[in-house]
Scaffold this motif. Structure first.
Motif, PDB file in Angstrom:
ATOM      1  N   LEU A   6     -45.219 -44.432  -8.153  1.00 33.46           N
ATOM      2  CA  LEU A   6     -44.705 -43.174  -7.290  1.00 33.46           C
ATOM      3  C   LEU A   6     -43.520 -44.214  -7.545  1.00 33.46           C
ATOM      4  CD1 LEU A   6     -47.872 -41.958  -5.360  1.00 33.46           C
ATOM      5  CD2 LEU A   6     -46.450 -40.873  -7.258  1.00 33.46           C
ATOM      6  N   PRO A  16     -27.253 -57.960  -8.298  1.00 31.94           N
ATOM      7  CA  PRO A  16     -28.279 -59.016  -8.122  1.00 31.94           C
ATOM      8  C   PRO A  16     -29.159 -59.420  -6.842  1.00 31.94           C
ATOM      9  CG  PRO A  16     -25.541 -59.553  -7.581  1.00 31.94           C
ATOM     10  CD  PRO A  16     -26.369 -57.962  -7.433  1.00 31.94           C
ATOM     11  N   GLN A  81     -33.399 -59.351 -13.278  1.00 37.47           N
ATOM     12  CA  GLN A  81     -33.921 -58.526 -12.959  1.00 37.47           C
ATOM     13  C   GLN A  81     -33.951 -57.093 -12.981  1.00 37.47           C
ATOM     14  OE1 GLN A  81     -35.634 -58.984  -8.460  1.00 37.47           O
ATOM     15  NE2 GLN A  81     -36.522 -57.202  -8.591  1.00 37.47           N
ATOM     16  N   THR A 104     -39.966 -40.382  -5.688  1.00 36.29           N
ATOM     17  CA  THR A 104     -40.637 -40.248  -5.028  1.00 36.29           C
ATOM     18  C   THR A 104     -41.627 -40.737  -4.165  1.00 36.29           C
ATOM     19  OG1 THR A 104     -41.627 -39.389  -6.939  1.00 36.29           O
ATOM     20  CG2 THR A 104     -43.316 -38.644  -5.102  1.00 36.29           C
ATOM     21  N   PRO A 105     -40.835 -41.181  -2.617  1.00 36.92           N
ATOM     22  CA  PRO A 105     -41.676 -42.102  -2.020  1.00 36.92           C
ATOM     23  C   PRO A 105     -43.185 -42.140  -0.990  1.00 36.92           C
ATOM     24  CG  PRO A 105     -39.691 -40.606  -0.847  1.00 36.92           C
ATOM     25  CD  PRO A 105     -40.340 -39.971  -2.568  1.00 36.92           C
ATOM     26  N   VAL A 106     -44.460 -42.607  -1.144  1.00 36.06           N
ATOM     27  CA  VAL A 106     -44.936 -43.023  -0.256  1.00 36.06           C
ATOM     28  C   VAL A 106     -44.757 -42.846   0.862  1.00 36.06           C
ATOM     29  CG1 VAL A 106     -46.957 -44.470  -0.130  1.00 36.06           C
ATOM     30  CG2 VAL A 106     -45.798 -43.910  -2.383  1.00 36.06           C
ATOM     31  N   CYS A 132     -46.899 -52.396  -4.425  1.00 35.98           N
ATOM     32  CA  CYS A 132     -45.765 -52.908  -5.028  1.00 35.98           C
ATOM     33  C   CYS A 132     -44.741 -52.534  -4.605  1.00 35.98           C
ATOM     34  CB  CYS A 132     -45.253 -53.185  -6.792  1.00 35.98           C
ATOM     35  SG  CYS A 132     -47.779 -53.034  -7.399  1.00 35.98           S
ATOM     36  N   PRO A 268     -34.962 -67.509  -2.187  1.00 35.54           N
ATOM     37  CA  PRO A 268     -35.245 -67.484  -3.728  1.00 35.54           C
ATOM     38  C   PRO A 268     -34.158 -69.090  -4.519  1.00 35.54           C
ATOM     39  CG  PRO A 268     -32.769 -66.752  -2.637  1.00 35.54           C
ATOM     40  CD  PRO A 268     -33.921 -66.947  -1.833  1.00 35.54           C
ATOM     41  N   ASN A 275     -41.327 -63.938 -10.115  1.00 32.32           N
ATOM     42  CA  ASN A 275     -42.125 -64.901 -10.762  1.00 32.32           C
ATOM     43  C   ASN A 275     -43.658 -64.948 -10.223  1.00 32.32           C
ATOM     44  OD1 ASN A 275     -41.320 -66.852 -13.077  1.00 32.32           O
ATOM     45  ND2 ASN A 275     -39.784 -66.386 -11.435  1.00 32.32           N
TER      46      ASN A 275
HETATM   47  C1  LIG Z   1     -30.361 -62.693  -3.655  1.00 34.34           C
HETATM   48  C2  LIG Z   1     -31.585 -62.626  -4.587  1.00 34.34           C
HETATM   49  C3  LIG Z   1     -32.392 -63.454  -5.746  1.00 34.34           C
HETATM   50  C4  LIG Z   1     -33.698 -63.430  -5.925  1.00 34.34           C
HETATM   51  N1  LIG Z   1     -33.519 -63.907  -7.049  1.00 34.34           N
HETATM   52  C5  LIG Z   1     -35.531 -65.056  -7.392  1.00 34.34           C
HETATM   53  C6  LIG Z   1     -35.131 -65.453  -8.704  1.00 34.34           C
HETATM   54  O1  LIG Z   1     -33.833 -66.473  -8.934  1.00 34.34           O
HETATM   55  N2  LIG Z   1     -36.313 -65.485  -9.335  1.00 34.34           N
HETATM   56  C7  LIG Z   1     -37.000 -64.889  -9.179  1.00 34.34           C
HETATM   57  O2  LIG Z   1     -38.502 -65.215  -8.712  1.00 34.34           O
HETATM   58  N3  LIG Z   1     -37.270 -63.665  -7.124  1.00 34.34           N
HETATM   59  C8  LIG Z   1     -35.717 -64.124  -6.574  1.00 34.34           C
HETATM   60  N4  LIG Z   1     -36.013 -62.869  -5.832  1.00 34.34           N
HETATM   61  C9  LIG Z   1     -37.039 -62.138  -5.316  1.00 34.34           C
HETATM   62  C10 LIG Z   1     -37.102 -61.125  -6.311  1.00 34.34           C
HETATM   63  O3  LIG Z   1     -35.738 -60.311  -6.377  1.00 34.34           O
HETATM   64  C11 LIG Z   1     -38.560 -60.068  -5.467  1.00 34.34           C
HETATM   65  O4  LIG Z   1     -39.212 -60.906  -5.488  1.00 34.34           O
HETATM   66  C12 LIG Z   1     -38.584 -58.860  -6.246  1.00 34.34           C
HETATM   67  O5  LIG Z   1     -37.442 -58.708  -6.292  1.00 34.34           O
HETATM   68  C13 LIG Z   1     -40.262 -58.633  -6.074  1.00 34.34           C
HETATM   69  O6  LIG Z   1     -40.047 -57.461  -6.651  1.00 34.34           O
HETATM   70  P1  LIG Z   1     -41.009 -56.542  -6.059  1.00 34.34           P
HETATM   71  O7  LIG Z   1     -41.660 -55.289  -7.228  1.00 34.34           O
HETATM   72  O8  LIG Z   1     -42.457 -57.011  -5.448  1.00 34.34           O
HETATM   73  O9  LIG Z   1     -40.314 -55.892  -5.458  1.00 34.34           O
HETATM   74  P2  LIG Z   1     -39.255 -54.832  -4.588  1.00 34.34           P
HETATM   75  O10 LIG Z   1     -38.081 -55.434  -6.100  1.00 34.34           O
HETATM   76  O11 LIG Z   1     -38.081 -54.562  -3.544  1.00 34.34           O
HETATM   77  O12 LIG Z   1     -39.576 -53.158  -5.158  1.00 34.34           O
HETATM   78  C14 LIG Z   1     -39.744 -52.176  -4.168  1.00 34.34           C
HETATM   79  C15 LIG Z   1     -39.955 -50.689  -5.122  1.00 34.34           C
HETATM   80  O13 LIG Z   1     -41.169 -50.737  -4.053  1.00 34.34           O
HETATM   81  C16 LIG Z   1     -39.779 -49.134  -4.272  1.00 34.34           C
HETATM   82  N5  LIG Z   1     -40.196 -48.666  -2.667  1.00 34.34           N
HETATM   83  C17 LIG Z   1     -40.125 -49.072  -1.254  1.00 34.34           C
HETATM   84  N6  LIG Z   1     -40.776 -48.681  -0.765  1.00 34.34           N
HETATM   85  C18 LIG Z   1     -41.664 -47.551  -1.428  1.00 34.34           C
HETATM   86  C19 LIG Z   1     -42.344 -46.191  -0.924  1.00 34.34           C
HETATM   87  N7  LIG Z   1     -42.346 -45.734   0.450  1.00 34.34           N
HETATM   88  N8  LIG Z   1     -42.285 -45.361  -1.688  1.00 34.34           N
HETATM   89  C20 LIG Z   1     -42.744 -45.587  -3.256  1.00 34.34           C
HETATM   90  N9  LIG Z   1     -41.977 -46.803  -3.053  1.00 34.34           N
HETATM   91  C21 LIG Z   1     -41.054 -47.901  -2.551  1.00 34.34           C
HETATM   92  C22 LIG Z   1     -38.843 -49.999  -4.001  1.00 34.34           C
HETATM   93  O14 LIG Z   1     -37.634 -48.684  -4.533  1.00 34.34           O
HETATM   94  C23 LIG Z   1     -38.327 -50.715  -5.479  1.00 34.34           C
HETATM   95  O15 LIG Z   1     -37.939 -49.713  -6.676  1.00 34.34           O
HETATM   96  C24 LIG Z   1     -34.502 -62.760  -5.446  1.00 34.34           C
HETATM   97  C25 LIG Z   1     -34.459 -61.515  -4.047  1.00 34.34           C
HETATM   98  C26 LIG Z   1     -32.672 -61.470  -4.245  1.00 34.34           C
HETATM   99  C27 LIG Z   1     -32.514 -60.143  -3.222  1.00 34.34           C
END
Ligand SMILES: Cc1cc2nc3c(=O)[nH]c(=O)nc-3n(C[C@H](O)[C@H](O)[C@H](O)COP(=O)(O)OP(=O)(O)OC[C@H]3O[C@@H](n4cnc5c(N)ncnc54)[C@H](O)[C@@H]3O)c2cc1C
Length: 372
Positions: A6, A16, A81, A104-106, A132, A268, A275
């Protein structure tokens, strides 16, 4: 297992964010059969460098090739990413047991010993839920799990440019520039056109507004400080964001697990956040498979938190805080001592390897595997 994903948004976010994928994560992507495509839209970076911004001198260079005996992938891959998300979504679309529901937000969650019910355009029942949903996780908030830690006072500014820093400065595609006035991280990515572009990350001043940080004057000043020859017209994207160091008090509440940024966020510098999130996901998927298939009892579910929470604190939180401090250090004696330590590590083969075993997360992945 039947899986439903979802996702609140209708499209993958292209702004970025993460780009550096370390050897231990490359091993995981290879295990999922995703590495070849992932690598084909990114660039392989064997080295990384530390520079002294004040004197514009190279301090130390590290070479992942020293990890050749430890991993089949002795390098990092710099792929944006959003490309990994798109590769992952294409893979999921081809799986008969997976349903992807975008837009589809939770919005709510309840659970008992039999299952979890999620509110997301109607009600859905599941045996297990993996949250996640990012740093602002709705699920974590519904469960009232504290997100322990702090937020840095300064935001981070990311300027993306078509200027080639490697040619102008002689730096490598992943270069950290320490400077008591204003540090910079430079790293190259390929872009969607695969023509190559650089991201320059800077700390914004504590009270700097978006308008000030994005102004032509500020942009020119920052880029010129890194390289006098940088023409400001080559900046193609600007982004500013708040940075935190936080870890959820628990990664599991009954049948619900937190993974990725929902469980932990960090600055970051060092490229560790995503990772570590992928390491969480791979560990949790295997744990759930073992329990769902009956190969292991439900008590195994607690192993996920036993492994992933302390390792995030030890390898990601501590490391990224130390990385940031090293870049911004103001005391000249401490700066000199930091540079001496980096030089010693780069020059001594044993220390060089030890340093990279840690930064590449190979050491943490092996440690995780030893936690029963
Ligand atoms: C500028 C920047 C540079 C970075 N550089 C690095 C790097 O070089 N290396 C590295 O390892 N990390 C880096 N990071 C960190 C990395 O981007 C994050 O750790 C990563 O995006 C986490 O992934 P995630 O899927 O856990 O969360 P997110 O990418 O935040 O994804 C969460 C998802 O959940 C969805 N969502 C949110 N709420 C809801 C809800 N209620 N219902 C359904 N869906 C929902 C969102 O729309 C999103 O698609 C960087 C971050 C930033 C901001």
């Amino acid at each position: 297992m039947q899986v439903v994903l979802l996702e609140a948004e209708r499209e993958v976010d292209h702004s970025p964010r993460a780009a550096t994928t370390h050897p231990s994560t490359l091993e995981m992507l290879a295990g999922l059969g995703l590495l070849e495509e992932f690598q084909s839209v990114g660039l392989v970076a064997r080295h990384f460098q530390f520079w002294d911004g004040a004197s514009r001198a190279l301090v130390a260079e590290f070479d992942h090739e020293v990890l050749r005996d430890e991993t089949p992938y002795p390098y990092v891959v710099q792929t944006e990413q959003h490309k990994l998300c798109e590769i992952g979504l294409r893979r999921l679309a081809a799986m008969p047991d997976v349903e992807v529901r975008l837009g589809t937000p939770v919005t709510g969650l309840t659970q008992d010993e039999k299952g979890v019910r999620l509110a997301a355009s109607g009600e859905h029942s599941f045996d297990y839920v993996v949250a996640c949903d990012g740093g602002r996780s709705t699920v974590r908030k519904c469960l009232d799990i504290e997100f322990e830690g702090y937020t840095w006072p300064e935001r981070f500014l990311v300027l993306t440019t078509l200027f080639d820093f490697a040619q102008a400065l002689g730096c490598c595609p992943r270069s950290y520039i320490s400077d008591p006035e204003e540090w910079t991280n430079l790293f190259k990515v390929m872009g969607d056109d695969l023509k190559g572009r650089w991201r320059a990350v800077f700390p914004a001043r504590e009270n700097e507004t978006d308008e000030e940080a994005f102004s032509e004057a500020a942009l020119e000043r920052r880029m010129r400080k890194v390289c006098d020859a940088h023409p400001k017209e080559l900046v193609v994207h600007r982004n500013i964001y708040r940075v935190h160091q936080r870890v959820a008090r628990t990664f599991r509440a009954g049948r619900v697990f937190l993974a990725g940024d929902a469980a932990h966020v960090n600055n970051p510098v060092g490229g560790l956040g995503l990772n570590c999130g992928i390491h969480d996901a791979v560990d949790l998927a295997e744990t759930l498979r073992l329990v769902a298939s009956g190969e292991a009892g439900e008590e195994l579910l607690d192993r996920y938190e036993r492994r992933r929470r302390p390792l995030n604190i030890e390898y990601v939180q501590q490391q990224t805080v130390a990385n940031k401090k090293r870049l911004e250090e103001r005391d000249p004696r401490v700066r000199r001592a930091n540079f001496d330590e980096l030089r010693r590590a780069a020059e001594d083969p044993r220390l060089h390897k030890q340093f990279l075993m840690r930064t590449s997360l190979i050491e943490s992945a092996r440690k995780a595997a030893r936690i029963a």
